[in-house]
Every structure is written in C-alpha cells, then in structure tokens.
Motif scaffolding. Structure first.
Motif, mmCIF file in Angstrom:
data_model
loop_
_atom_site.group_PDB
_atom_site.id
_atom_site.type_symbol
_atom_site.label_atom_id
_atom_site.label_comp_id
_atom_site.label_asym_id
_atom_site.label_seq_id
_atom_site.Cartn_x
_atom_site.Cartn_y
_atom_site.Cartn_z
ATOM 1 N N ASP A 215 1.058 -0.934 -0.149
ATOM 2 C CA ASP A 215 -0.037 -0.197 0.058
ATOM 3 C C ASP A 215 0.987 1.127 -0.017
ATOM 4 O O ASP A 215 1.278 1.268 0.550
ATOM 5 N N GLU A 216 0.819 2.161 -0.996
ATOM 6 C CA GLU A 216 1.616 3.220 -0.691
ATOM 7 C C GLU A 216 2.634 2.906 -1.462
ATOM 8 O O GLU A 216 3.628 4.099 -1.548
ATOM 9 N N THR A 217 2.843 1.716 -1.673
ATOM 10 C CA THR A 217 4.024 1.374 -2.446
ATOM 11 C C THR A 217 4.112 1.111 -3.691
ATOM 12 O O THR A 217 4.765 1.883 -4.888
ATOM 13 N N LEU A 218 3.076 -0.157 -4.235
ATOM 14 C CA LEU A 218 2.561 -0.428 -4.949
ATOM 15 C C LEU A 218 1.584 0.319 -5.315
ATOM 16 O O LEU A 218 1.547 0.551 -6.539
ATOM 17 N N ILE A 219 0.924 0.388 -5.028
ATOM 18 C CA ILE A 219 -0.365 1.278 -4.667
ATOM 19 C C ILE A 219 -0.890 2.137 -4.751
ATOM 20 O O ILE A 219 -0.323 2.002 -3.149
ATOM 21 N N ALA A 220 -1.583 3.309 -4.725
ATOM 22 C CA ALA A 220 -1.670 4.621 -3.688
ATOM 23 C C ALA A 220 -3.122 3.832 -3.645
ATOM 24 O O ALA A 220 -3.435 5.396 -3.801
ATOM 25 N N ALA B 53 -5.962 0.365 -11.975
ATOM 26 C CA ALA B 53 -5.829 0.489 -10.483
ATOM 27 C C ALA B 53 -4.773 1.320 -10.699
ATOM 28 O O ALA B 53 -4.219 1.830 -11.241
ATOM 29 N N PRO B 54 -5.051 2.328 -9.216
ATOM 30 C CA PRO B 54 -3.855 3.568 -9.224
ATOM 31 C C PRO B 54 -2.689 2.308 -8.261
ATOM 32 O O PRO B 54 -1.246 2.874 -8.222
ATOM 33 N N PHE B 55 -1.916 2.037 -9.825
ATOM 34 C CA PHE B 55 -0.301 1.459 -9.965
ATOM 35 C C PHE B 55 0.347 2.804 -9.647
ATOM 36 O O PHE B 55 0.329 3.888 -10.377
ATOM 37 N N ILE B 56 0.964 2.623 -8.530
ATOM 38 C CA ILE B 56 2.438 3.861 -8.335
ATOM 39 C C ILE B 56 3.690 3.011 -9.943
ATOM 40 O O ILE B 56 4.942 2.071 -9.824
ATOM 41 N N GLU B 57 3.882 3.769 -10.860
ATOM 42 C CA GLU B 57 4.533 3.182 -11.967
ATOM 43 C C GLU B 57 5.809 2.794 -11.625
ATOM 44 O O GLU B 57 5.956 1.767 -12.030
ATOM 45 N N PRO B 58 6.730 4.225 -11.247
ATOM 46 C CA PRO B 58 7.519 3.472 -11.295
ATOM 47 C C PRO B 58 8.695 2.525 -10.864
ATOM 48 O O PRO B 58 9.235 1.513 -11.559
ATOM 49 N N THR B 59 7.173 2.098 -9.554
ATOM 50 C CA THR B 59 8.024 1.040 -8.413
ATOM 51 C C THR B 59 7.132 -0.876 -8.844
ATOM 52 O O THR B 59 8.465 -1.773 -8.609
ATOM 53 N N ILE B 60 5.923 -0.192 -10.031
ATOM 54 C CA ILE B 60 5.902 -1.188 -10.359
ATOM 55 C C ILE B 60 6.711 -1.828 -11.990
ATOM 56 O O ILE B 60 7.070 -2.796 -12.057
ATOM 57 N N ALA B 61 6.984 -0.657 -12.434
ATOM 58 C CA ALA B 61 8.331 -0.615 -13.285
ATOM 59 C C ALA B 61 9.800 -1.503 -12.506
ATOM 60 O O ALA B 61 10.611 -2.266 -13.405
ATOM 61 N N ARG B 62 10.101 -0.798 -11.675
ATOM 62 C CA ARG B 62 11.006 -1.659 -11.349
ATOM 63 C C ARG B 62 10.568 -3.203 -10.628
ATOM 64 O O ARG B 62 12.049 -3.985 -11.001
#
Length: 245
Positions: A25-30, A105-114
C-alpha cells in the motif's frame, strides 16, 4: 537541494539468489487497500454518498493522528469485520479488485516498473505488508509476486473473523519476515533490494544491501538523504491522496 543517488542497476549471474522486497500500500499501489475494500463494500450495501464509510473511519483517522502505533489503528479496523465470514471477505475482495482494474487501478508506475525489472533479471519478488491477504492477493497474483508475508486476521472455528489480529506485520515483524524470506530463498542480504514508503518500512529496508525509499514522506526522504539511499518517485495519482486511513 540534495539529489538522491540513482537506483542501482540490476544484474544477473549472482552466485546466490537475489530477492527484491516491496511494501504494497502506497508503494506498489496508491491507496490503503483494506479501506478501499471497506468503502466498496459499504457502497454495495447502499452507502452511495460515502457518509457511512466516513462515520466508521473518522475515529480511526483521529486515533492515527494521536501518534499511536499502526497496530492499534489496524486493530480497530479489524473490529469492524467481527463476525464476517473470511471466505466472503476474500470473494468480495476479488470483485473489488476486478472493479478497480476496470476503473484503472492506481498503481505507482515507477515502482511497478522496478518490480518488472527485478522479475526480468530473475530475482525473487516478495511483498511484505501490514495489509491483509484479502486485498493483497488479487494484486500480487496479477503482478506475479513470488511470496506474500502480511498481517493475518484471527478466525474462529467457523472461519469467521473475530475482530482480532493473529499476526501483525508492522515494524520489527517486517525485519523478521525479511529474514524468513532470505532463508527460504537462500539469498545473501547484501545482494538484495527493498522498497518502502513509510517509516514502518525502515526495519525492512535496513536489512538489505540495496534499500530505496518510495514517495515523498518527509521522514523517509530525510532518512534517505542521510543514508545515501535512492528515492523512487511516486507521482500523485488522480483521485487519490495520502491519508492515515
């Protein structure tokens, strides 16, 4: 202004396995996913305006604002589900996530890319989260995460939630979970990576050779600057905002 160092390049060919640890939560998804599910549940039950949801969670926000531990806040949240069959919660969470994906879904894209880069490099990916399995597993199943270690609710003999927590995944428990995963995969912590957004993730981040802070939490930014840790940007997602619950 201090510029944080870049994320280290990911390499293959290590003599031992490499593990990348992620908060959720708030690392992978906002969002804080358990509260998103609660809002979804109440809306389906007729709380169209969200007023009923606000009445339930406002006391938890006030409690969080007093500076109590996350476990105390989460314990109050679990009390809201006392008597609810766990299998119903899991089923509803699958519906919640399907609805969320339809909306985007509000994924945090920079972390998902990582995370994707770690997977492409052949690294094991592990989510260690204070959230619960109901909302985590739909997300981690889609992302192809290898292992999820998280807060577990207490269930009675009929698999109904008692309103209590069987195992809380906060603070020092996250460090213990990292140790468990390192042992499971036979990894050297010096080769491993971790990503988290909240001070509660510091115990996890400090366990590996390549920690990174996600987002703009002031204390986390300050800690990253002091330690020379990289920072992953977490752009504000439309329709979301950081809040205690």
């Amino acid at each position: 202004m201090t510029t944080s160092p870049p994320l280290p390049p990911l390499t293959t060919g290590h003599s031992r396995p490499v593990v990348a640890f992620f908060d959720a939560d708030e690392t992978l998804i906002a969002m804080k996913t358990p509260f998103s599910l609660l809002r979804y549940r109440m809306k389906r039950e007729g709380d169209v305006t969200g007023a009923g949801y606000e009445r339930l969670v406002e006391p938890l926000r006030r409690l969080a604002a007093t500076g109590v531990t996350p476990v105390e806040v989460v314990s109050k949240f679990y009390e809201l589900y006392a008597g609810v069959p766990w299998d119903d919660v899991v089923s509803e969470a699958r519906q919640w996530y399907a609805h969320l994906r339809e909306q985007g879904a509000p994924f945090i894209e920079p972390t998902i890319a990582r995370l994707r880069r770690h997977q492409e490099a052949g690294h094991h990916t592990v989510v260690i989260s204070g959230s619960w399995p109901a909302t985590l597993h739909p997300i981690t199943d889609e992302l192809g995460v290898d292992l999820v270690l998280c807060t577990e609710p207490e269930l009675d003999a009929d698999r109904r939630m008692t309103g209590a927590i069987r195992h809380a995944m906060f603070g020092p428990a996250k460090a213990d979970a990292v140790r468990e995963a390192l042992e499971k995969f036979g990894a050297d912590p010096a080769d491993c990576h971790a990503y988290g957004d909240d001070p509660g993730d510091l115990t996890m981040l400090s366990m590996v050779g390549h920690p990174a802070v996600v987002g703009a939490h002031p204390r986390m930014r300050a800690h990253a600057a002091e330690k020379g840790w990289p920072v992953v940007p977490a752009p504000q997602v439309a329709g979301t905002r950081r809040q205690p619950v």
